[in-house]
Design an enzyme around this catalytic site. Structure first.
Site, PDB file in Angstrom:
ATOM      1  N   PHE A  98       0.809  -1.218   0.000  1.00 29.43           N
ATOM      2  CA  PHE A  98       0.000   0.000   0.000  1.00 29.43           C
ATOM      3  C   PHE A  98       0.843   1.269   0.000  1.00 29.43           C
ATOM      4  O   PHE A  98       0.401   2.323  -0.460  1.00 29.43           O
ATOM      5  CB  PHE A  98      -0.957  -0.014   1.200  1.00 29.43           C
ATOM      6  N   LYS A  99       2.057   1.181   0.485  1.00 33.41           N
ATOM      7  CA  LYS A  99       2.868   2.384   0.626  1.00 33.41           C
ATOM      8  C   LYS A  99       3.329   2.955  -0.712  1.00 33.41           C
ATOM      9  O   LYS A  99       3.770   4.096  -0.787  1.00 33.41           O
ATOM     10  CB  LYS A  99       4.049   2.093   1.548  1.00 33.41           C
TER      11      LYS A  99
END
Length: 520
Positions: A121-122
């Protein structure tokens, strides 16, 4: 045009230092951590109306993200065309056209945040942050130089590296706890060959790595010498970028569920940045219902939202290593708001926590916290059971972190069609853990399987700030020297080319003169 529409949001430190108030977006992005050790929070939170949200419904992810981010960032900080370019290029790095697809599984929704370069997700935030860094450096910040020092429990490091590799004027040093990240997570970092990328294995835990970063920022001589910057979620840009997928998933759920008025979110939580983006989205006006803090055995946040006890314990090593965190850096932003945006109250809480490892709230403050966030804890047995049942019964693979979030909604009876579980990483990043629940595992993406055949490059360091600082100075000096050498060689090559060109021109001229003499 109103003043609000023309002027960007400014930011101040949670700790209240007078020199760290009303800073610009450019300044807080480049600075990362406030000089008084606080975190930057917006001085005002823009609002969105339901009409504005509905107008986003037919937009691409990139255009929707521009609409959300431009609530905070106006042309006085980043021209509109440049903001659109930064966000569009960032989204182009993703394999999915939707960037973060939303899928229905077992009666609830899953927001897939793992379609970026590093399958976590980063990537959403760090692709954007890397491009904001590049723009600000090109337009005069820091004399064109930036030294990033980041700490990772697994995913931030590789996402930062892929967002910053090859960026002009940027050195990126990532600290990670030796032996406490998965093999693929480590290889995603250490196989990147770019000269400006430096991976450092620290003899300690993630909290130790995070403390080294904070201590480096508290050294003004070092900070100013190397032009220190941050990629961890202490950097406000990370949180701002992550708000965009709350809007996206709300729109996709309500595309399907026409009668849904509010949407709940369950978030696997370690450093609190991901769920904090949901909190800010809700305060802006996005119809968010419950925000569920989902933790593993390292459950300091679950204990806080259950009984008001934010008490530090030793880290337990689990199968969801990116959540193996005892002190959540981003939590200070929420505590500031819980304290009524009062730096004095926050500082008294922080000082007590730093002296004895305990911060306790009760009464109205605890009830307020519980109204802002729910929570649940999933241990290893529960996590593996969730992975197995979703694979066996629904043909859907979850990574250990995502499974914690899914377990949480079942514990709280929120596995409904108006709930979104954030899937924070691809399961192939954690084969050792997932194989304990599913055998055989699905074939991993080629981008991950090929990592095992690539050479690696990293440096081991003790848990010692002076050693880390010396390493950074040396690597920065080496890179600058190499750049100067390359520039010098390029200049010499250009002079040689010019000399050869001049000789050719002279030769052609001499031949022409000879030809004309013969003709005459």
């Amino acid at each position: 045009m109103t003043l609000e529409a023309a002027t960007s949001v400014t930011y101040s430190s949670t700790r209240g230092c007078s020199t760290q108030k009303n800073l610009s977006f450019r300044d807080v992005v480049m600075q990362g951590l406030a000089h008084d050790r606080g975190l930057f929070v917006p001085d005002s939170i823009p609002t969105v109306t339901m009409d504005e949200i509905e107008n986003m419904r037919g937009l691409s992810y990139a255009d929707m993200a521009v609409a959300v981010i431009s609530k905070f960032v106006k042309p006085d900080q980043v021209p509109a065309d440049k903001l659109k370019d930064i966000v569009t290029r960032s989204c182009a790095a993703f394999r999915a056209e939707d960037v973060t697809p939303v899928k229905q599984v077992n009666g609830h929704h899953v927001l897939e945040l793992f379609h970026g370069p590093t399958f976590a997700f980063k990537d959403v935030a760090l692709q954007m942050l890397g491009n904001f860094f590049e723009y600000f450096l090109e337009t005069g910040s820091n004399d064109g130089r930036l030294a990033i020092l980041g700490a990772t429990s697994g995913d931030t490091g590789s996402a930062a590296i892929y967002g910053l590799r090859g960026k002009k004027g940027v050195d990126c040093v990532i600290l990670y706890p030796k032996g406490r990240v998965s093999e693929i997570q480590e290889r995603q970092m250490t196989t990147v060959p770019d000269e400006n990328i430096h991976c450092v294995a620290i003899d300690g835990t993630f909290d130790d790595c995070q403390d080294l970063v904070k201590l480096a920022f508290r050294d003004p001589t070092f900070r100013d010498e190397v032009h220190l910057g941050a990629v961890n979620s202490i950097n406000w840009c990370r949180v701002l970028a992550q708000t965009t997928y709350y809007y996206w998933s709300y729109l996709r759920v309500t595309d399907i569920q026409k009668d849904t008025k509010i949407v709940n979110f369950s978030v696997p939580t370690g450093n609190f940045g991901d769920i904090l983006a949901g909190y800010y989205s809700k305060r802006m006006g996005l119809p968010v219902g419950r925000l569920i803090v989902a933790t593993n055995e390292n459950d300091i946040l679950h204990r806080f939202f259950t009984n008001g006890e934010y008490h530090r314990y030793d880290i337990q090593k689990t199968i969801s290593p990116s959540m193996d965190i005892c002190v959540s850096s981003n939590f200070e932003r929420y505590l500031f708001h819980l304290a009524g945006d009062d730096s004095g109250v926050l500082n008294s809480w922080i000082q007590g926590f730093e002296s004895n490892g305990k911060l306790t709230i009760s009464g109205e403050k605890l009830e307020e916290a519980k109204s802002d966030f729910g929570s649940a804890r999933a241990d290893t047995t529960m996590t593996l059971a969730t992975i197995k049942s979703y694979n066996d019964d629904h043909q859907y693979m979850l990574c250990p972190h995502s499974a914690v979030g899914v377990s949480a909604v079942h514990q709280l009876d929120l596995a409904t069609n108006d709930t979104v579980c954030l899937a924070t990483a691809h399961e192939a990043k954690f084969p050792a853990a997932c194989s304990r629940a599913v055998d055989p595992l699905p074939e991993p993406p080629i981008e991950l399987s090929q990592l095992y055949s690539l050479p690696t490059r990293s440096t081991e360091c003790p848990n010692d700030l002076s050693v880390v600082q010396a390493f950074m100075r040396r690597r920065i000096q080496d890179r600058i020297a190499n750049e100067d050498k390359k520039a010098s060689n390029a200049a010499k090559d250009e002079l040689k080319a010019m000399a050869v060109g001049a000789a050719v021109v002279a030769g052609v001229g001499a031949l022409a003169m000879s030809f004309f003499r013969k003709r005459s």
